[in-house]
Design an enzyme around this catalytic site. Structure first.
Site, PDB file in Angstrom:
ATOM      1  N   CYS A   1      -3.294   8.394   3.425  1.00 32.29           N
ATOM      2  CA  CYS A   1      -2.961   7.922   2.079  1.00 32.29           C
ATOM      3  C   CYS A   1      -4.141   8.095   1.139  1.00 32.29           C
ATOM      4  CB  CYS A   1      -2.558   6.466   2.143  1.00 32.29           C
ATOM      5  SG  CYS A   1      -3.768   5.469   3.022  1.00 32.29           S
TER       6      CYS A   1
ATOM      7  N   GLU B   1       0.886  -1.173   0.000  1.00 29.57           N
ATOM      8  CA  GLU B   1       0.000   0.000   0.000  1.00 29.57           C
ATOM      9  C   GLU B   1       0.914   1.209   0.000  1.00 29.57           C
ATOM     10  OE1 GLU B   1      -3.222  -0.169  -0.180  1.00 29.57           O
ATOM     11  OE2 GLU B   1      -3.502  -2.298   0.197  1.00 29.57           O
TER      12      GLU B   1
HETATM   13  P1  NAP Z   1       8.214   4.934   4.750  1.00 32.28           P
HETATM   14  O1  NAP Z   1       9.289   5.880   5.071  1.00 32.28           O
HETATM   15  O2  NAP Z   1       8.288   4.191   3.481  1.00 32.28           O
HETATM   16  O3  NAP Z   1       8.149   3.947   5.996  1.00 32.28           O
HETATM   17  C1  NAP Z   1       7.189   2.934   6.071  1.00 32.28           C
HETATM   18  C2  NAP Z   1       7.716   1.807   6.922  1.00 32.28           C
HETATM   19  O4  NAP Z   1       8.818   1.173   6.269  1.00 32.28           O
HETATM   20  C3  NAP Z   1       8.240   2.247   8.276  1.00 32.28           C
HETATM   21  O5  NAP Z   1       7.881   1.278   9.236  1.00 32.28           O
HETATM   22  C4  NAP Z   1       9.740   2.287   8.057  1.00 32.28           C
HETATM   23  O6  NAP Z   1      10.482   2.135   9.242  1.00 32.28           O
HETATM   24  C5  NAP Z   1       9.917   1.096   7.153  1.00 32.28           C
HETATM   25  N1  NAP Z   1      11.153   1.095   6.376  1.00 32.28           N
HETATM   26  C6  NAP Z   1      11.929   2.151   6.021  1.00 32.28           C
HETATM   27  N2  NAP Z   1      12.968   1.720   5.273  1.00 32.28           N
HETATM   28  C7  NAP Z   1      12.845   0.374   5.163  1.00 32.28           C
HETATM   29  C8  NAP Z   1      13.604  -0.637   4.519  1.00 32.28           C
HETATM   30  N3  NAP Z   1      14.698  -0.353   3.831  1.00 32.28           N
HETATM   31  N4  NAP Z   1      13.190  -1.910   4.612  1.00 32.28           N
HETATM   32  C9  NAP Z   1      12.070  -2.225   5.293  1.00 32.28           C
HETATM   33  N5  NAP Z   1      11.311  -1.304   5.922  1.00 32.28           N
HETATM   34  C10 NAP Z   1      11.683  -0.019   5.853  1.00 32.28           C
HETATM   35  O7  NAP Z   1       6.784   5.638   4.736  1.00 32.28           O
HETATM   36  P2  NAP Z   1       6.200   6.647   5.815  1.00 32.28           P
HETATM   37  O8  NAP Z   1       6.904   7.923   5.574  1.00 32.28           O
HETATM   38  O9  NAP Z   1       6.183   6.047   7.169  1.00 32.28           O
HETATM   39  O10 NAP Z   1       4.668   6.722   5.396  1.00 32.28           O
HETATM   40  C11 NAP Z   1       4.158   7.719   4.571  1.00 32.28           C
HETATM   41  C12 NAP Z   1       3.791   7.154   3.230  1.00 32.28           C
HETATM   42  O11 NAP Z   1       2.963   6.001   3.395  1.00 32.28           O
HETATM   43  C13 NAP Z   1       2.987   8.096   2.395  1.00 32.28           C
HETATM   44  O12 NAP Z   1       3.551   8.175   1.122  1.00 32.28           O
HETATM   45  C14 NAP Z   1       1.596   7.480   2.317  1.00 32.28           C
HETATM   46  O13 NAP Z   1       0.910   7.733   1.131  1.00 32.28           O
HETATM   47  C15 NAP Z   1       1.873   6.046   2.484  1.00 32.28           C
HETATM   48  N6  NAP Z   1       0.725   5.383   3.076  1.00 32.28           N
HETATM   49  C16 NAP Z   1      -0.020   4.540   2.326  1.00 32.28           C
HETATM   50  C17 NAP Z   1      -1.116   3.918   2.870  1.00 32.28           C
HETATM   51  C18 NAP Z   1      -1.963   2.979   2.080  1.00 32.28           C
HETATM   52  O14 NAP Z   1      -2.768   2.267   2.686  1.00 32.28           O
HETATM   53  N7  NAP Z   1      -1.849   2.931   0.796  1.00 32.28           N
HETATM   54  C19 NAP Z   1      -1.455   4.144   4.213  1.00 32.28           C
HETATM   55  C20 NAP Z   1      -0.664   5.003   4.949  1.00 32.28           C
HETATM   56  C21 NAP Z   1       0.436   5.617   4.367  1.00 32.28           C
HETATM   57  P3  NAP Z   1      11.046   3.426  10.020  1.00 32.28           P
HETATM   58  O15 NAP Z   1       9.877   4.214  10.448  1.00 32.28           O
HETATM   59  O16 NAP Z   1      11.788   2.840  11.154  1.00 32.28           O
HETATM   60  O17 NAP Z   1      11.908   4.150   9.039  1.00 32.28           O
END
Ligand code: NAP
Length: 525
Positions: A298, A259
């Site tokens: 999102c 997602e």
């Molecule tokens: P993110 O930076 O991609 O982080 C998401 C998760 O991935 C966090 O738990 C993060 O851990 C982890 N992560 C980071 N680097 C990783 C790696 N190399 N390997 C495995 N896991 C890793 O996203 P975010 O900034 O938290 O969230 C915002 C984004 O999520 C927005 O773009 C939004 O649109 C999207 N979103 C989508 C939905 C949906 O249902 N489609 C819902 C909510 C949000 P850390 O926090 O420890 O870095």
């Protein structure tokens, strides 16, 4: 050496504290330190094996009805501790009460929904997928598709914006399916997830290994995954690319649900005029969506498509509503909107707005208003900003860049076909909403948009009071979207169970299939 509490992880059936100072979680409004998280030094291999073997065996030994009963018990525990969750959300997420509710009560509601649905599956241990199909001339040899819970763990890597709902909307169908869960919340807001898991674990509801939480670094988690495990990721498109290309997915075929981000649209009927019912419904929904959770959803509306004739009127009406949104400290009831989750997000959203402004005109910018009870040099508060473009077909960035805050762009369109083409420039989104009084137009729009959206949300005056909200994800409806939205599917009622089951065709005699059917129940959507 800091004295802030270090939140323990729950892995391999025991509470384990990570080594080192860990990462400090902050109050995004006051800038104060709250708690620390660390998973340094944890034996991940042991934890995953424990969940897979002990948790999985114990869950699969139960029927769907029994597992649904566990979900009901979880609901009771979470409800009993709601006040603590609201306090944590206020402190660590910077959300006003109504926004915390979307996360906390939304998560509990989703669990309750699956508890109820699961009970109806009764004492079965597998699901029958459709009817038996004859394999040849002789009707005695037939095929029956069955869905069996996968013998692996479900790893959830979650985003920062829904620490509660993001856990439970995935855990409810996983646990109901008989699959143990390991959740790694986003670090910035991990506290609420950790606390909820702690309450459920302490209540002794679930078998050992059924629910684990790892807070802090994601390093090494994907390496643990084996072929029958599944991983469900919610977050940015950038991290999604890393997950998708990890050997667990690329080589070991670990099932993966993504997602990711999305440039969701709102579309006003071409026949709508200024002040018409459809016009007013769009204005109200856009203002609500832009400001809910400070735009950190999102599913939030990012692009607003209106007929050219009402562009200026729509800008005016939306701006007037946004101007009423007071922003600041969620502890002060005068603040209608809280903060973003961190100062990093503040910087990212501020830079994102400037990036969009390279293409768009600024129709409303609330950022010069004084914050309620908050220091603008400390708090991660961003007031709503409405941008606009009168020739959106010429824009590029506006269709490509998701700014994860209270920001949307109004776009003028000339005819229906152009509106659909502009919406599709998002290259696949979670949701589009349509505002109209004309059922024929709504039906046409739904079919024009359904292939590029996981959900199409139609708002007409007759459903104005009962509609569930453009950005609200309801457990009975599909969540996820094609293309840049990640290509994933979640929820959708019983459809969610498919991700945690393996489909297999059993080809056998009627007698053998009769014997098999004793353990199963036909899955109905
Ligand atoms: P993110 O930076 O991609 O982080 C998401 C998760 O991935 C966090 O738990 C993060 O851990 C982890 N992560 C980071 N680097 C990783 C790696 N190399 N390997 C495995 N896991 C890793 O996203 P975010 O900034 O938290 O969230 C915002 C984004 O999520 C927005 O773009 C939004 O649109 C999207 N979103 C989508 C939905 C949906 O249902 N489609 C819902 C909510 C949000 P850390 O926090 O420890 O870095």
């Amino acid at each position: 050496m800091t004295t802030l509490p270090l939140l323990p992880n729950f892995l391999a059936g025991r509470w384990q504290t990570g080594a080192g100072n860990g990462t400090t979680l902050l109050d995004p409004v006051l800038g104060t330190s709250l708690v620390r998280v660390s998973n340094t030094g944890l034996d991940l291999a042991e934890g995953f094996a424990f969940a897979r073997e002990q948790g999985g065996d114990a869950l699969r030994a139960l029927t769907y009805k029994q597992r649904a009963g566990l979900l009901s018990e979880i609901v009771k525990v979470l409800q009993a501790n709601r006040d603590a969750y609201y306090e944590i959300a206020t402190a660590n997420c910077g959300t006003v009460t109504k926004d915390s509710a979307v996360d906390i009560d939304g998560g509990i509601f989703t669990l309750g929904y699956y508890a109820k649905q699961g009970e109806a599956l009764g004492d079965a241990t597998c699901l029958l997928d459709g009817e038996r199909i004859r394999m040849g001339k002789d009707p005695v040899f037939q095929t029956q598709h069955v869905l069996n819970p996968t013998r692996g763990v479900a790893l959830f890597i979650n985003a920062f914006n829904f620490p509660s709902w993001g856990l439970w909307e995935k855990a409810a169908p996983a646990l109901l399916s008989g699959v143990p869960v390991i959740v790694k919340p986003a670090t910035a807001t991990a506290w609420l997830t950790q606390r909820m898991v702690q309450d459920v674990v302490d209540a002794g509801i679930l078998p050992a290994g059924a629910l684990s939480v790892i807070c802090g670094s994601s390093a090494g988690l994907m390496d643990q995954l084996q072929p029958f495990d599944v991983v469900s990721f919610t977050g940015s498109a950038e991290t999604a690319r890393i997950i998708r290309s990890h050997p667990a997915v690329a080589e070991r075929s670990v099932r993966c649900n993504i997602e990711a981000d999305s440039l969701n649209s709102a579309l006003l009927d071409p026949a709508a005029t200024e002040g018409s019912e459809a016009f007013n419904l769009l204005v109200a929904e856009v203002a609500r969506e832009m400001t809910g959770k400070s735009g950190q959803k999102c599913t939030a509306i990012r692009r607003i498509l209106v007929p050219r004739a009402v562009f200026d009127a729509a800008a005016q009406a939306i701006g007037t509503k946004l101007a009423k949104t007071t922003v600041g400290n969620p502890r002060n009831e005068a603040a209608r909107m809280g903060s973003l989750v961190s100062r990093e997000q503040f910087d990212s959203v501020t830079a994102g707005i400037a990036h969009l402004q390279t293409e768009a005109e600024t129709l409303f910018d609330g950022r010069s208003a004084t914050l309620v009870d908050a220091d603008p040099t400390v708090a991660a508060c961003v007031a709503p900003v409405l941008l606009g473009h009168r020739q959106p077909a010429q824009a590029k960035v506006l269709h490509e860049v998701e700014v994860f805050g209270p920001v949307a762009t109004l776009m003028a369109y000339d005819d229906e076909a152009q509106a659909y083409a502009l919406i599709r420039r998002g290259e696949g989104s979670l949701v589009a909403s349509v505002y109209s009084t004309d059922p024929t137009f709504m039906a046409r729009a739904a079919l024009a948009l359904a292939d590029s959206h996981g959900r199409v949300h139609m708002i007409s005056p007759d459903v104005a009071a009962s509609q569930t909200g453009h950005g609200n994800v309801m457990p009975m409806s599909l969540h996820g979207g094609p293309g840049r939205a990640g290509g994933g599917e979640e929820l959708g009622g019983m459809r969610a169970l498919g991700f945690y089951h393996r489909r297999s065709a059993v080809q056998a005699s009627s007698a053998a299939l009769d014997a098999l059917a004793v353990s199963g129940t036909t899955l109905k959507y």
